[in-house]
Write an enzyme that holds these catalytic residues in place. Sequence first.
Site, PDB file in Angstrom:
ATOM      1  NE  ARG A  34      65.259  76.456  17.669  1.00 61.31           N
ATOM      2  CZ  ARG A  34      65.146  74.828  18.055  1.00 61.31           C
ATOM      3  NH1 ARG A  34      64.783  75.211  19.368  1.00 61.31           N
ATOM      4  NH2 ARG A  34      65.987  74.061  17.270  1.00 61.31           N
ATOM      5  CB  ILE A  36      64.491  85.539  23.372  1.00 62.22           C
ATOM      6  CG1 ILE A  36      65.633  86.084  22.477  1.00 62.22           C
ATOM      7  CG2 ILE A  36      64.026  85.921  24.265  1.00 62.22           C
ATOM      8  CD1 ILE A  36      64.452  88.175  22.590  1.00 62.22           C
ATOM      9  CG  ASN A  96      55.152  79.481  33.819  1.00 63.70           C
ATOM     10  OD1 ASN A  96      55.028  78.122  34.589  1.00 63.70           O
ATOM     11  ND2 ASN A  96      56.547  80.414  33.174  1.00 63.70           N
ATOM     12  CD  GLU A 104      58.953  87.807  30.688  1.00 66.39           C
ATOM     13  OE1 GLU A 104      59.546  88.521  29.823  1.00 66.39           O
ATOM     14  OE2 GLU A 104      59.627  86.957  30.903  1.00 66.39           O
ATOM     15  CB  VAL A 105      54.673  87.117  27.060  1.00 70.92           C
ATOM     16  CG1 VAL A 105      53.852  87.549  26.112  1.00 70.92           C
ATOM     17  CG2 VAL A 105      55.397  87.025  27.344  1.00 70.92           C
ATOM     18  CG  HIS A 109      53.967  81.266  27.071  1.00 70.88           C
ATOM     19  ND1 HIS A 109      53.032  83.246  27.365  1.00 70.88           N
ATOM     20  CD2 HIS A 109      54.500  81.627  27.677  1.00 70.88           C
ATOM     21  CE1 HIS A 109      53.613  82.916  28.060  1.00 70.88           C
ATOM     22  NE2 HIS A 109      54.547  82.301  27.810  1.00 70.88           N
ATOM     23  CG  HIS A 111      57.566  77.792  28.297  1.00 72.09           C
ATOM     24  ND1 HIS A 111      59.260  78.372  28.305  1.00 72.09           N
ATOM     25  CD2 HIS A 111      56.943  78.841  29.223  1.00 72.09           C
ATOM     26  CE1 HIS A 111      58.584  80.015  28.608  1.00 72.09           C
ATOM     27  NE2 HIS A 111      56.550  79.715  29.306  1.00 72.09           N
TER      28      HIS A 111
HETATM   29  P1  DGP Z   1      57.054  82.946  31.161  1.00 70.99           P
HETATM   30  O1  DGP Z   1      57.001  83.214  32.299  1.00 70.99           O
HETATM   31  O2  DGP Z   1      56.045  81.756  30.981  1.00 70.99           O
HETATM   32  O3  DGP Z   1      55.472  84.237  30.266  1.00 70.99           O
HETATM   33  O4  DGP Z   1      57.562  83.206  29.699  1.00 70.99           O
HETATM   34  C1  DGP Z   1      57.839  83.804  28.974  1.00 70.99           C
HETATM   35  C2  DGP Z   1      59.009  83.400  27.616  1.00 70.99           C
HETATM   36  O5  DGP Z   1      58.579  84.466  26.859  1.00 70.99           O
HETATM   37  C3  DGP Z   1      60.480  83.112  28.507  1.00 70.99           C
HETATM   38  O6  DGP Z   1      61.067  82.725  28.045  1.00 70.99           O
HETATM   39  C4  DGP Z   1      60.863  85.061  27.633  1.00 70.99           C
HETATM   40  C5  DGP Z   1      60.185  84.904  26.158  1.00 70.99           C
HETATM   41  N1  DGP Z   1      59.819  85.599  25.376  1.00 70.99           N
HETATM   42  C6  DGP Z   1      59.857  87.303  26.052  1.00 70.99           C
HETATM   43  N2  DGP Z   1      60.323  87.826  24.615  1.00 70.99           N
HETATM   44  C7  DGP Z   1      60.739  87.100  23.235  1.00 70.99           C
HETATM   45  C8  DGP Z   1      60.382  87.740  22.209  1.00 70.99           C
HETATM   46  O7  DGP Z   1      60.745  88.690  21.657  1.00 70.99           O
HETATM   47  N3  DGP Z   1      60.909  86.638  21.347  1.00 70.99           N
HETATM   48  C9  DGP Z   1      61.115  85.228  22.062  1.00 70.99           C
HETATM   49  N4  DGP Z   1      61.226  84.672  20.674  1.00 70.99           N
HETATM   50  N5  DGP Z   1      60.658  85.441  22.463  1.00 70.99           N
HETATM   51  C10 DGP Z   1      60.713  86.187  23.773  1.00 70.99           C
END
Ligand code: DGP
Length: 124
Positions: A34, A36, A96, A104-105, A109, A111
């Site tokens: 899930r 965060i 993304n 962001e990461v 991934h 969503h």
């Molecule tokens: P993006 O912009 O597509 O890279 O979105 C990264 C997503 O990752 C964002 O919706 C928040 C989620 N996220 C960031 N840090 C964590 C974490 O430590 N745990 C979880 N479960 N989600 C995270």
Amino acid sequence: MAYKYDEENIFAKILRGEIPNETILENDHALAFRDINPQRPHHVLVIPKGKFVSFDHFAKEASPTEIVGYIQAIGDVCDLLNLSIDTGDGYRLIANSGEHGVQEVPHLHVHILGGSSCGRMIQS
Ligand code: DGP
């Protein structure tokens, strides 16, 4: 030009078990957990276990076995959460990528968003 993978990105830490997560399912090649900061009642991230930065990186360099395992995990999440358009109300799948995709990461991934309407795709 080679893709650069940051070993210290947050999802690499999740895969190494250094940061907890709310796992939905896992197979040999993928982990689903899930988000965060959920944007819909269901907001799940599905990541490959391999070191891939983006979808295009994965498409070019992942093995067929990794690709099958990853795609199967996405389908399995849809089934598990009853989002499949076969039996449920559907979902939105987002990947993304990079600067213009506002990623962001830097670990691939997707969503999976569902449980209520996601509205129009891009606000003008
Ligand atoms: P993006 O912009 O597509 O890279 O979105 C990264 C997503 O990752 C964002 O919706 C928040 C989620 N996220 C960031 N840090 C964590 C974490 O430590 N745990 C979880 N479960 N989600 C995270």
